[in-house]
Design a protein around this motif. Structure first.
Motif, PDB file in Angstrom:
ATOM      1  N   PHE B 295       0.895  -1.116   0.102  1.00  0.00           N
ATOM      2  CA  PHE B 295       0.077   0.011  -0.031  1.00  0.00           C
ATOM      3  C   PHE B 295       0.776   1.195   0.071  1.00  0.00           C
ATOM      4  O   PHE B 295       0.314   2.314   0.019  1.00  0.00           O
ATOM      5  N   ASN B 296       2.105   1.286   0.060  1.00  0.00           N
ATOM      6  CA  ASN B 296       2.750   2.552   0.225  1.00  0.00           C
ATOM      7  C   ASN B 296       2.622   3.505  -0.986  1.00  0.00           C
ATOM      8  O   ASN B 296       2.540   3.143  -2.158  1.00  0.00           O
ATOM      9  N   PRO B 297       2.463   4.595  -0.638  1.00  0.00           N
ATOM     10  CA  PRO B 297       1.692   5.616  -1.815  1.00  0.00           C
ATOM     11  C   PRO B 297       2.722   5.939  -2.947  1.00  0.00           C
ATOM     12  O   PRO B 297       2.087   6.373  -3.888  1.00  0.00           O
ATOM     13  N   THR B 298       4.051   5.942  -2.885  1.00  0.00           N
ATOM     14  CA  THR B 298       4.634   6.203  -4.027  1.00  0.00           C
ATOM     15  C   THR B 298       4.849   5.278  -4.846  1.00  0.00           C
ATOM     16  O   THR B 298       4.830   5.245  -6.297  1.00  0.00           O
ATOM     17  N   ASN B 299       5.307   3.938  -4.311  1.00  0.00           N
ATOM     18  CA  ASN B 299       5.726   2.843  -5.192  1.00  0.00           C
ATOM     19  C   ASN B 299       4.911   1.465  -4.866  1.00  0.00           C
ATOM     20  O   ASN B 299       5.611   0.362  -5.025  1.00  0.00           O
ATOM     21  N   GLY B 300       3.755   1.634  -4.154  1.00  0.00           N
ATOM     22  CA  GLY B 300       3.223   0.284  -3.611  1.00  0.00           C
ATOM     23  C   GLY B 300       2.747  -0.812  -4.810  1.00  0.00           C
ATOM     24  O   GLY B 300       2.445  -0.196  -5.767  1.00  0.00           O
ATOM     25  N   LEU B 301       2.699  -2.065  -4.377  1.00  0.00           N
ATOM     26  CA  LEU B 301       2.340  -3.019  -5.479  1.00  0.00           C
ATOM     27  C   LEU B 301       0.984  -2.607  -6.219  1.00  0.00           C
ATOM     28  O   LEU B 301       0.905  -2.691  -7.145  1.00  0.00           O
ATOM     29  N   LEU B 302       0.131  -2.248  -5.044  1.00  0.00           N
ATOM     30  CA  LEU B 302      -1.224  -1.732  -5.643  1.00  0.00           C
ATOM     31  C   LEU B 302      -1.236  -0.958  -6.739  1.00  0.00           C
ATOM     32  O   LEU B 302      -2.052  -0.986  -7.536  1.00  0.00           O
ATOM     33  N   TRP B 303      -0.580   0.346  -6.176  1.00  0.00           N
ATOM     34  CA  TRP B 303      -0.448   1.478  -7.282  1.00  0.00           C
ATOM     35  C   TRP B 303       0.041   1.094  -8.682  1.00  0.00           C
ATOM     36  O   TRP B 303      -0.209   1.261  -9.662  1.00  0.00           O
ATOM     37  N   ARG B 304       1.290  -0.041  -8.680  1.00  0.00           N
ATOM     38  CA  ARG B 304       1.923  -0.291  -9.493  1.00  0.00           C
ATOM     39  C   ARG B 304       0.816  -1.304 -10.538  1.00  0.00           C
ATOM     40  O   ARG B 304       0.890  -1.122 -11.864  1.00  0.00           O
ATOM     41  N   TRP B 305      -0.056  -2.061  -9.787  1.00  0.00           N
ATOM     42  CA  TRP B 305      -0.890  -2.840 -10.563  1.00  0.00           C
ATOM     43  C   TRP B 305      -1.831  -1.930 -11.043  1.00  0.00           C
ATOM     44  O   TRP B 305      -2.369  -2.305 -12.449  1.00  0.00           O
ATOM     45  N   ARG B 306      -2.363  -0.793 -10.510  1.00  0.00           N
ATOM     46  CA  ARG B 306      -3.440  -0.012 -11.052  1.00  0.00           C
ATOM     47  C   ARG B 306      -2.860   0.711 -12.309  1.00  0.00           C
ATOM     48  O   ARG B 306      -3.406   0.737 -13.414  1.00  0.00           O
ATOM     49  N   ARG B 307      -1.582   1.287 -12.049  1.00  0.00           N
ATOM     50  CA  ARG B 307      -0.877   1.743 -13.315  1.00  0.00           C
ATOM     51  C   ARG B 307      -0.929   0.801 -14.381  1.00  0.00           C
ATOM     52  O   ARG B 307      -1.203   1.096 -15.478  1.00  0.00           O
ATOM     53  N   ASN B 308      -0.476  -0.509 -14.458  1.00  0.00           N
ATOM     54  CA  ASN B 308      -0.458  -1.366 -15.282  1.00  0.00           C
ATOM     55  C   ASN B 308      -1.824  -1.513 -15.959  1.00  0.00           C
ATOM     56  O   ASN B 308      -1.971  -1.660 -17.108  1.00  0.00           O
ATOM     57  N   VAL B 309      -2.843  -1.864 -15.092  1.00  0.00           N
ATOM     58  CA  VAL B 309      -3.979  -1.900 -15.715  1.00  0.00           C
ATOM     59  C   VAL B 309      -4.715  -0.894 -16.410  1.00  0.00           C
ATOM     60  O   VAL B 309      -5.089  -1.154 -17.664  1.00  0.00           O
ATOM     61  N   LEU B 310      -4.692   0.273 -15.948  1.00  0.00           N
ATOM     62  CA  LEU B 310      -5.022   1.413 -16.617  1.00  0.00           C
ATOM     63  C   LEU B 310      -4.365   1.857 -17.515  1.00  0.00           C
ATOM     64  O   LEU B 310      -4.387   2.700 -18.279  1.00  0.00           O
ATOM     65  N   GLU B 311      -2.838   1.233 -17.705  1.00  0.00           N
ATOM     66  CA  GLU B 311      -1.882   1.533 -19.000  1.00  0.00           C
ATOM     67  C   GLU B 311      -1.520   2.980 -18.911  1.00  0.00           C
ATOM     68  O   GLU B 311      -1.847   3.775 -19.991  1.00  0.00           O
ATOM     69  N   GLU B 312      -1.651   3.704 -17.620  1.00  0.00           N
ATOM     70  CA  GLU B 312      -1.022   5.045 -17.742  1.00  0.00           C
ATOM     71  C   GLU B 312       0.532   5.020 -17.628  1.00  0.00           C
ATOM     72  O   GLU B 312       0.909   4.620 -16.443  1.00  0.00           O
ATOM     73  N   PRO B 313       1.213   5.666 -18.521  1.00  0.00           N
ATOM     74  CA  PRO B 313       2.616   5.444 -18.404  1.00  0.00           C
ATOM     75  C   PRO B 313       2.946   6.443 -17.646  1.00  0.00           C
ATOM     76  O   PRO B 313       3.276   7.474 -17.935  1.00  0.00           O
ATOM     77  N   ALA B 314       3.252   5.921 -16.360  1.00  0.00           N
ATOM     78  CA  ALA B 314       3.734   7.115 -15.433  1.00  0.00           C
ATOM     79  C   ALA B 314       5.195   6.932 -15.128  1.00  0.00           C
ATOM     80  O   ALA B 314       5.708   5.615 -14.995  1.00  0.00           O
ATOM     81  N   PRO B 315       5.941   8.003 -14.962  1.00  0.00           N
ATOM     82  CA  PRO B 315       7.379   7.637 -14.829  1.00  0.00           C
ATOM     83  C   PRO B 315       7.725   7.085 -13.708  1.00  0.00           C
ATOM     84  O   PRO B 315       7.257   7.371 -12.345  1.00  0.00           O
TER      85      PRO B 315
END
Lengths: 504, 321
Positions: B295-315
């Protein structure tokens, strides 16, 4: 195409044949140990003979089934761990074995819980799954965070082990079932090995040996050069996973005998010992397996000598003693060999410096006499008379010089003269080379030449001479002794009045 | 079969703070102190990629304990402490020596040294079983529950508390003081050896000092809590903090928070499951790490997963750890 395929099949077949011999002999040994006639049943470690040699004889006769089981277990786990440990150690993954062996504990506890008994298959499955989950956790942590591998290993080791300890302490408090055996997984109890455990160990050991033998080339490539292996089209990650699965298998089969805490030693120590003894992996691998088996047998034997000695820790100690011996006495890497090399080299350099000083004194006197007094030598080298006497004796003991009757003067023998010329030539050639080829000012080249003069080989000297087109004088204007001068040492008399130099 | 006892709110969460506070208060304090001291030292081990040296030390004190016991013939803390400290220092020296002299990689050297010493300890215990009142199981797991039962230390009329807790409190205080005093030296030598030597900081002495202090912390901690808890507490707080913050001072603060939380949660977990409290504290600490990981706000697994699912290329945040 067809031909290369045929070649490949042939090589695979050859490998399998080579491996089969290993399997058959290992399995044959185990079978033999299982069916030997039983004279008397005694627990390993029950001292029934009055003398230790009586115990040793009984161990040798293999009359007790518990001895046979323990021995068979030790051989099997030594073989499997030794083979896989070699891969771990060369890949610098030694502590992965440590983390994995701690991580299996919750699996052991859950396998134990499956039907509340020591069912080897249930425990095997549970422990393997937990171990693999542990290694997957390590790789997941290192891939998705910036945490380094050693930290991830430590966390998985401690976290899984603690979870396991929670479960084990729970299990011990359960009212039902027979939970007496669970603590034997912590520190091992080779005496408690049963034939069913041994068959499991045998199967895993055969699997490990077979895969290592058949896929030797691929595993080697993946271990030493993962990038190249991927270029070759090998599925490197699958081989990594394969290695992990095999590792988990052999850790799990070893638990019963050496325990969770010390399995990693059976993986690391034989392979590290083999690494001290050889540089080539195809020698390291069998050597590591052999050392593992030897450590296993030694551990089983030693634990039989006393009444209350644990087998696993003694196996580890046997392996560690092997490591200690190799660390001290290995022919090339050992501490003593290296110490000896360094010492003999520093002695040689000291002798050569004395010879050089003698040459310089002779040269200053324009080679009118071939006798050098110790006082001159001490003065030249800026040392006390006592030390110069010692240095002179060193030369005499190596037949490089002879002492005068009054023990105060020194005359070089032909061999000494030749070596002195060589050293001076090396020095002056190198000085000239540095000034000419590297444009270093002549007053800066002496120190460098002082060091290199002792290590220039004949080939390098020939090359230098050629590149300097056989120059006669060094940058300081002194003649460079040539081959002619070296050879002149052979003539007894008269001594040369000057150095010939090149071109004469 | 019911593996875990039924959950009883009153028994698990209320009683440790009310009726049994005299018992569990000390256990909690001990867990926190161990975790605090280990976490602060461990943070610098992690930065130096030496996390597993702590693992090695905490295993290899066993033969030191046994030999000290055989020589002194008492289980007094002084003799034990000296023996364990000697073994710990021997371990770090051996690892360094083998690593330097034999072209053996550090990981293999660690593995060889600690397992040999631990095996030696177990064998010594079995050889002198009739004379040694020690148990390898206890060394590995410790007996946190026994801490409050020791006779309390009295100083100038004040009753301070169980000796293990008092000793650990002193060690923890000195650890905090040392980290504050030598913060600059530790920071620079851990991150940039070349800068350290150009500033005239003797890296090698900082290294030896850290090893010495690590040995002292490990030895004073593990008698009560066991080797495994020590290893966990060296690594878990630092690793968790490094997920949540970038700056070292913030991380050190988070270390302390992690220590506190894991000892309190671990205590309740241990009371609920009725199992080894030390092990439960590690499980709690590991649980906290997993929470931070997911759950960590900068680089947590959850946000990584969301980023991958929504395919938002975030740096990817690229900050040196």
């Amino acid at each position: 195409m067809q031909r290369s395929l045929l070649d490949f099949c042939r090589s695979v077949a050859a490998w399998i044949r080579g491996g089969l011999r290993l399997w058959v002999s290992a399995l044959g040994l185990i079978g033999w140990l299982l069916v030997l006639p039983t004279v008397q049943a005694a627990k390993i470690g029950n001292v029934s003979e009055s003398h230790w040699w009586g115990q040793a004889l009984r161990f040798g006769s293999l009359a007790d089934p518990s001895v046979r089981y323990a021995l068979a277990g030790a051989v099997l786990l030594g073989l499997a761990c030794g083979l896989l440990g070699a891969f771990l150690v060369v890949r610098q993954m030694a502590l992965v074995g440590d983390a994995l062996s701690h991580a299996v504990l919750p699996g052991v506890a859950l396998g134990f819980l499956w039907n509340a008994s020591k069912d080897p298959v249930a425990i095997f499955i549970g422990a393997t799954l937990a171990g693999l989950l542990g290694t997957l956790t390590v790789s997941a942590i290192t891939r998705t965070t910036r945490i380094k591998e050693d930290t991830a290993l430590g966390m998985v080791l401690a976290g899984y082990f603690s979870l396991g300890m929670c479960l084990v302490t729970r299990l011990q408090k359960l009212p039902t079932g027979n939970q007496s055996g669970i603590t034997s997984f912590l520190f091992g109890q080779a005496a408690a090995l049963k034939p069913a455990d041994l068959w499991l160990m045998g199967i895993v050991c055969a699997l490990v040996t077979g895969i290592v033998v058949v896929a030797y080339k691929e595993l080697l490539l993946v271990s030493f050069d993962p990038v190249f292996s991927r270029v070759c089209g090998l599925p490197a990650r699958w081989f990594d996973h394969l290695l992990m699965v095999l590792l988990a298998f052999s850790v799990v089969i070893s638990l019963q005998a050496v325990g969770v805490v010390l399995v990693s030693a059976m993986l690391i120590t034989p392979a590290a010992t083999a690494g001290l003894l050889t540089d080539r992996f195809h020698r390291l691998l069998p050597l590591s397996a052999l050392l593992g088996v030897t450590a296993g047998i030694m551990g089983a034997f030693l634990s039989f000598l006393g009444s209350n000695l644990p087998t696993g820790p003694l196996m580890v100690l046997a392996a560690s003693s092997g490591f200690g011996l190799a660390f001290l006495f290995a022919p090339r890497r050992g501490i003593i060999a290296r110490w000896w090399r360094e010492k003999s080299q520093s002695h040689r350099i000291a002798r050569e410096n004395t010879l050089k000083a003698v040459f310089h004194i002779l040269e200053e006197a324009e080679f009118r006499s071939d006798v050098v007094s110790l006082l001159q030598l001490a003065d030249r080298r800026r040392i006390t008379l006592k030390i110069s006497e010692r240095e002179a004796r060193m030369l005499v003991s190596h037949q490089l010089a002879t002492m005068g009757a009054d023990e105060a003067s020194l005359t070089l023998t032909p061999a000494g003269w030749q070596r002195a010329c060589e050293i001076v030539r090396n020095h002056r050639l190198w000085e000239l080379y540095l000034t000419q080829a590297a444009q270093i000012p002549p007053d800066h080249v002496h120190d460098d030449a002082e060091r290199i003069e002792h290590v220039l080989g004949a080939d390098a000297v020939r090359e230098l001479e050629r590149r300097l087109s056989f120059a006669k004088y060094d940058p300081h204007g002194r003649p460079i002794p040539s081959l002619a001068d070296l050879r002149r040492g052979g003539e007894k008399a008269p001594r040369p009045t000057t150095v010939a130099g090149y071109g004469k | 079969m019911n593996l875990f006892p039924t959950f009883d709110w009153h028994h698990v969460f209320v009683q440790p703070w009310t009726r049994d506070f005299g018992l569990f208060g000390w256990i909690m304090l001990m867990g926190f102190l161990v975790s605090l001291a280990c976490g602060l030292v461990g943070k610098f081990l992690i930065l130096r990629r030496m996390s597993l040296v702590g693992d090695a030390i905490s295993h290899s004190v066993l033969p030191g304990l046994v030999i000290a016991f055989l020589i002194a013939r008492t289980r007094s803390s002084g003799a034990m402490f000296v023996g364990a400290l000697a073994a710990a220092l021997l371990t770090t020296w051996l690892i360094d020596w083998i690593h330097r002299r034999a072209r053996i990689k550090q990981d293999a050297a660690i593995g060889v040294v600690f397992s040999s010493l631990f095996a030696l300890g177990v064998v010594l215990i079995s050889l002198f079983a009739d004379r040694v009142d020690l148990d390898q199981d206890c060394v590995l797991n410790g007996e946190l529950a026994l801490v409050p039962l020791m006779a309390p230390v009295k100083l100038a009329g004040w009753t301070l508390g169980p000796p293990a807790v008092v000793r650990m409190a002193v060690v923890a205080l000195i650890t905090v003081a040392m980290v504050v005093c030598f913060y600059k030296e530790l920071l620079v030598t851990s991150f940039d050896g070349i800068l350290a030597s150009s500033l005239g900081i003797p890296s090698i002495w900082v290294h030896h000092g850290l090893m010495l202090w690590l040995s002292i912390v490990v030895v004073s901690a593990f008698e009560a809590v066991g080797a495994i808890l020590v290893i966990a507490m060296l690594i878990l707080p630092g690793a968790t903090a490094s997920l949540l913050a970038q700056r070292l001072p913030t991380r050190l603060g988070l270390n302390v928070v992690h220590s506190l939380l894991s000892s309190v949660i671990g205590l309740h977990l241990g009371v609920w499951w009725d199992c080894s409290i030390g092990a439960a504290m590690v499980v709690a600490g590991a649980g906290l790490f997993c929470l931070a990981w997911v759950f960590n706000p900068t680089n947590g697994l959850l946000w990584r997963w969301r980023r991958n699912v929504l395919e938002e290329p975030a740096p990817e945040p690229e900050v040196g750890s």
